[in-house]
Scaffold this active site. Structure first.
Site, mmCIF file in Angstrom:
data_model
loop_
_atom_site.group_PDB
_atom_site.id
_atom_site.type_symbol
_atom_site.label_atom_id
_atom_site.label_comp_id
_atom_site.label_asym_id
_atom_site.label_seq_id
_atom_site.Cartn_x
_atom_site.Cartn_y
_atom_site.Cartn_z
ATOM 1 N N CYS A 160 -15.396 -27.460 7.584
ATOM 2 C CA CYS A 160 -14.230 -26.740 7.052
ATOM 3 C C CYS A 160 -13.073 -27.720 6.849
ATOM 4 O O CYS A 160 -12.863 -28.629 7.652
ATOM 5 C CB CYS A 160 -13.829 -25.630 8.010
ATOM 6 S SG CYS A 160 -12.318 -24.759 7.524
ATOM 7 N N HIS B 150 -7.547 -20.857 10.160
ATOM 8 C CA HIS B 150 -8.964 -21.031 9.830
ATOM 9 C C HIS B 150 -9.553 -19.781 9.181
ATOM 10 O O HIS B 150 -10.243 -19.851 8.150
ATOM 11 C CB HIS B 150 -9.786 -21.393 11.064
ATOM 12 C CG HIS B 150 -11.253 -21.346 10.765
ATOM 13 N ND1 HIS B 150 -11.890 -22.342 10.058
ATOM 14 C CD2 HIS B 150 -12.196 -20.381 10.979
ATOM 15 C CE1 HIS B 150 -13.148 -22.006 9.883
ATOM 16 N NE2 HIS B 150 -13.359 -20.824 10.428
ATOM 17 N N ASP C 236 -8.335 -6.640 0.859
ATOM 18 C CA ASP C 236 -7.410 -6.958 1.951
ATOM 19 C C ASP C 236 -8.075 -6.513 3.233
ATOM 20 O O ASP C 236 -8.904 -5.588 3.230
ATOM 21 C CB ASP C 236 -6.081 -6.217 1.815
ATOM 22 C CG ASP C 236 -6.188 -4.797 2.335
ATOM 23 O OD1 ASP C 236 -6.766 -3.931 1.636
ATOM 24 O OD2 ASP C 236 -5.739 -4.542 3.475
ATOM 25 N N CYS D 275 -9.780 -26.818 6.577
ATOM 26 C CA CYS D 275 -8.466 -26.255 6.917
ATOM 27 C C CYS D 275 -7.744 -27.157 7.922
ATOM 28 O O CYS D 275 -8.347 -28.036 8.540
ATOM 29 C CB CYS D 275 -8.601 -24.835 7.462
ATOM 30 S SG CYS D 275 -9.057 -24.714 9.206
ATOM 31 N N CYS E 144 -9.300 -27.085 11.458
ATOM 32 C CA CYS E 144 -10.589 -27.771 11.628
ATOM 33 C C CYS E 144 -10.483 -29.278 11.411
ATOM 34 O O CYS E 144 -11.313 -30.030 11.921
ATOM 35 C CB CYS E 144 -11.629 -27.167 10.689
ATOM 36 S SG CYS E 144 -12.178 -25.531 11.248
ATOM 37 N N GLY F 147 1.103 3.593 2.302
ATOM 38 C CA GLY F 147 1.479 4.136 3.604
ATOM 39 C C GLY F 147 0.556 5.250 4.063
ATOM 40 O O GLY F 147 0.569 5.634 5.231
ATOM 41 N N GLN G 269 -10.918 8.153 -3.980
ATOM 42 C CA GLN G 269 -11.385 8.598 -2.669
ATOM 43 C C GLN G 269 -12.704 9.350 -2.849
ATOM 44 O O GLN G 269 -13.354 9.200 -3.883
ATOM 45 C CB GLN G 269 -10.314 9.469 -1.994
ATOM 46 C CG GLN G 269 -9.096 8.675 -1.511
ATOM 47 C CD GLN G 269 -9.372 7.886 -0.236
ATOM 48 O OE1 GLN G 269 -10.466 7.921 0.349
ATOM 49 N NE2 GLN G 269 -8.364 7.084 0.190
ATOM 50 N N ASP H 6 0.854 -1.188 0.000
ATOM 51 C CA ASP H 6 0.000 0.000 0.000
ATOM 52 C C ASP H 6 0.890 1.238 0.000
ATOM 53 O O ASP H 6 2.115 1.139 -0.016
ATOM 54 C CB ASP H 6 -0.964 -0.046 1.185
ATOM 55 C CG ASP H 6 -0.235 -0.004 2.523
ATOM 56 O OD1 ASP H 6 1.003 0.183 2.539
ATOM 57 O OD2 ASP H 6 -0.904 -0.182 3.552
#
Lengths: 375, 375
Positions: free
Chosen positions: B304, B335, B266, B306, B309, B96, B189, B94
Site C-alpha cells: 500500500c 489507510h 458512501d 498510503c 503504510c 437526514g 426504496q 443526505d
C-alpha cells in the site's frame, strides 16, 4: 563516559538570553527551542509530518511510559524510537523519574533506586540509575537524562536527602552509559532553595555532562521562586553547553526563562490544553467551548500563520470541540505548538540581532499583563 | 425544478460497470467514487488536507447531525458547509431520513413528515420534505437528497406504505427546491422486494432527478438480496445520470455493486473500523489490537502506498491503538480511506480500458474469497 555525539555552538548572547545550535546524529536543533511532548511515542493528535509542519525540530519521549508500553526492548528490536514512531529528527528522552514520582503507584525509594507499580496494570517495577540508562540506550534518543528525584519543592530537609540521591544517581548514570551517540544531561534539583540549587549546579558541573537539565520547577512554586532558582543556577552552568528547563511552559514562561539563560523547554501544556478545547494565544488563553465563539468567523488567533488559523474559524473549532471531534483536538494542538515554536524562533532571531529585551517588552505589552521581574 | 448545475459524462461502460465524470460547482468527481462520510462537518480523524492526500474528490455531510449541531442556519451565516469545514471540493448531503429512523428518539411518522427527538438533548424537531430541502439549501452542498423513509427491508406491507410516502415526499422536495447550483437526487426504496424496487425506480425516473440514490440496502439483508435489488433497479435508471448506493461498503461490495451499474458509494465502515483498531485490506479485515502484531515490522498492508503504510509498522499502529492514541485512529483512517478510494480509481481505469471483468476476478483471487454472484 565516552565522548558524546553532541556539540553545542553558542552563537550569540543578549543579556542572559542565548541563541545556539545543538548538533545531534539526527540533525541540528536551533535554540532557544520548545520540545513537543510525545509521551507514548506520539505527540498526541499529531503525525510526524504535522510536527514538521508546525516547525518542531526535536521532540521528547517519556522513558517511564515507553518502558511500560510497548517496552524499550521491543522498541529496540523494531529499530529504536526514531524508526518506531517515524520521526527522523532529534529526540530527547527523560529519565522517567518525574513520572515515577507523580504517576506510578506505591513507589518506594531507597538509596539504590525506586520500586513502583505501573499505573496501567499495577505490576511491580524497579528503576535504578543503571536501569534507566539501559532503557534509554534501548530507546536510542539523541539526548538522554540522568535519573533524578523530583522532591516536594518547599520541604528543605527532604530536598537535602533527595539531592544527595540525585547526585549519587547522576554519577552512576554517567558511569553506566555505553553508547557514544547519545548525549547525557544531568539534572539540577534543590526545590526553591537557592543554597541547594547552587550546590546542585556546582556538583553536576564539576562532574561534567553534555548538557544540564533543571528539574523540580513549575511544580507549584511561585513564578518569583522559579525565576530566582534560574538566576542562581544558570550563571554556574557552563556557557558552552545547553540548559534545559523541564516542564515549562506558557509563552510568557518561555520568554522570562530565556531571559534567565535557558535554552530548551518541554511542556504538555500546548497539547493538553488543546484536548481540553483551549487555545494559547499571545494575549492569553481562550476556551473555544465558550458560547461566545459559536458564530465567530475569526481564526483562533488573528494573524497566526498555522494551518488551523489559515483555514478554519473559531466557530468551526468550537463546533468540533463541542461535538468531541478528533479534528478539534488536532487543530488546537497544531495552533498551540505552532505558537510556542514560533515564539522560540522569534526569541532566537531577537538574540541574534541583539534586541531580545525589546522583543520581551513588546511581548508583555501585547499580552496586556505585567512581566514578572522584567528588570 | 430549475435547471441543475450538475452534468454527468458517461465516458465508458464495460458490462454494467461504468466510468463517468460528474461536474459540480466545486469541481469534478471521477466515477466510480467512494465518498468519505463527514457526519459532523468533519470526516472523523481527518483534516481537509489529509482527505486530499488520500485521494478524496467528494465527501458526504449528514443533514440530521448538522441541523441539530451546529445548526444549518449558523452554517449558512458562516458561508455554507464548504467554507465552514474548509473543504473546497464537492459535497453531498443526505436527507437526514436515515438518521431520523435509526438514531433519533421517539420518532412519529405521518403523511406530511416525521417528528422526532434529538439524540443529543431530547429536544423535539420535525422534518418535512420542504424543511429538509431548506436545510440542505442552507448547508449548500453540491448534491442534495430527497427525504425518504428507510423501512425495515423484509416487511412487505410496511414497505408499500413507506414507498408511497417516499414518492410523495420526492415530489414535494423537487417542488420545494429553489437553488439552481445544487443537484437533487431521488431515493429508490422498496426493501428486498423486486416489484417494489422496480416500481420505485420507474416512478422516480419518470419524475426526473439529477441523479438517483438507492437506499434501504446494506441494512441487514443478504448480499444476494442486495445484488438482486440492484439488478432490478439500475437497468431502469437513466444511463446518462449518476447512481448512488447509500451506505455501502466493503472493498468487495464496491466491486460487486459497480459490476451492477452503481457509480457512487458512501459508508462509515472505513472510518468507524479504523477507530475500533481495524484495517481494511485486499485480503480481508485485520484487527491491529491483536497481540500477533506486537513485533510486526510490516506495514498495515504491504504494497500500500498510503502515508500510514509507507511510514509506520503494524507494531507501531498496534501500540497506538492499545494506548488509545489519536494518531492510531488517524493512521488507520488514512489507510482505510486510501484503500477504498484506490479501488474506486482502479475500477474506473479498468472500465475505461475495457477489462473490468479481469480486474474483478483478480480482486477476488487476491482476496481468497469466492465472489458472490460473480457471473
Amino acid at each position: 563516559m565516552p565522548k558524546s555525539a553532541l556539540a553545542f555552538d553558542l552563537l550569540a548572547a543578549d543579556g542572559h538570553a542565548r541563541a545556539g545550535l545543538i548538533h545531534t546524529p539526527h540533525g541540528q536543533i536551533p535554540t532557544p527551542v520548545f520540545m513537543p511532548v510525545g509521551t507514548q511515542a506520539t505527540v498526541k493528535a499529531m503525525s510526524p509530518r504535522d510536527l514538521r509542519d508546525v516547525g518542531a525540530t526535536i521532540i521528547l519521549g517519556n522513558t517511564y511510559h515507553l518502558y511500560l508500553r510497548p517496552g524499550d526492548e521491543r522498541i529496540a528490536r523494531l529499530g529504536g524510537l526514531h524508526a518506531f514512531m517515524g520521526w527522523d529528527g532529534p529526540i530527547l528522552t527523560d529519565s522517567g523519574g518525574y513520572q515515577v514520582f507523580s504517576l506510578a503507584q506505591r513507589r518506594k525509594i531507597d538509596a539504590d533506586g525506586v520500586t513502583f507499580r505501573s499505573h496501567i496494570d499495577g505490576s511491580e517495577h524497579r528503576f535504578t540509575p543503571e536501569k534507566v540508562v539501559a532503557i534509554q540506550e534501548n530507546l536510542g534518543a539523541d539526548l538522554i537524562v540522568c535519573l533524578d528525584e523530583c522532591a516536594p519543592a518547599n520541604d528543605y530537609d527532604y530536598n537535602v536527602q533527595a539531592l544527595a540521591r540525585t547526585h549519587a544517581w547522576a554519577q552512576r548514570c554517567k558511569a553506566a552509559k555505553t553508547r557514544t551517540d547519545q548525549a547525557l544531561f544531568g539534572v539540577v534539583q534543590g526545590g526553591v532553595f537557592p543554597d541547594l540549587r547552587e550546590q546542585s549546579a556546582r556538583f553536576l558541573t564539576d562532574m561534567g555532562f553534555d548538557g544540564y537539565a533543571i528539574g523540580g520547577l513549575s511544580v507549584g512554586e511561585t513564578k518569583e521562586q522559579m525565576h530566582a532558582s534560574l538566576e542562581v543556577v544558570t550563571p554556574i552552568l557552563p556557557a558552552d553547553q545547553p540548559r534545559y528547563l523541564m516542564g515549562v511552559g506558557t509563552p510568557g514562561d518561555l520568554i522570562e526563562c530565556v531571559a534567565r539563560g535557558v535554552d530548551m523547554f518541554d511542556c504538555v501544556l500546548p497539547t493538553r490544553t488543546a484536548r481540553n478545547g483551549s487555545a494559547l494565544t499571545r494575549t492569553g488563553r481562550i476556551n473555544l467551548r465558550n458560547a461566545r465563539f459559536a458564530d465567530d468567523a475569526d481564526p483562533i488567533e488573528p494573524g497566526c500563520t498555522c494551518y488551523a488559523c489559515t483555514h478554519f474559524s473559531r466557530a468551526y473549532v468550537r463546533h468540533l470541540t463541542k461535538a468531541n471531534e478528533i479534528l478539534g483536538h488536532h487543530l488546537l494542538t497544531v495552533h498551540n505548538l505552532h505558537l510556542l515554536l514560533t515564539i522560540a524562533r522569534e526569541m532566537r532571531e531577537a538574540v541574534l540581532e541583539g534586541h531580545f529585551q525589546a522583543y520581551r517588552e513588546a511581548f508583555w505589552q501585547t499580552c496586556g499583563q505585567p512581566a514578572v521581574n522584567l528588570a
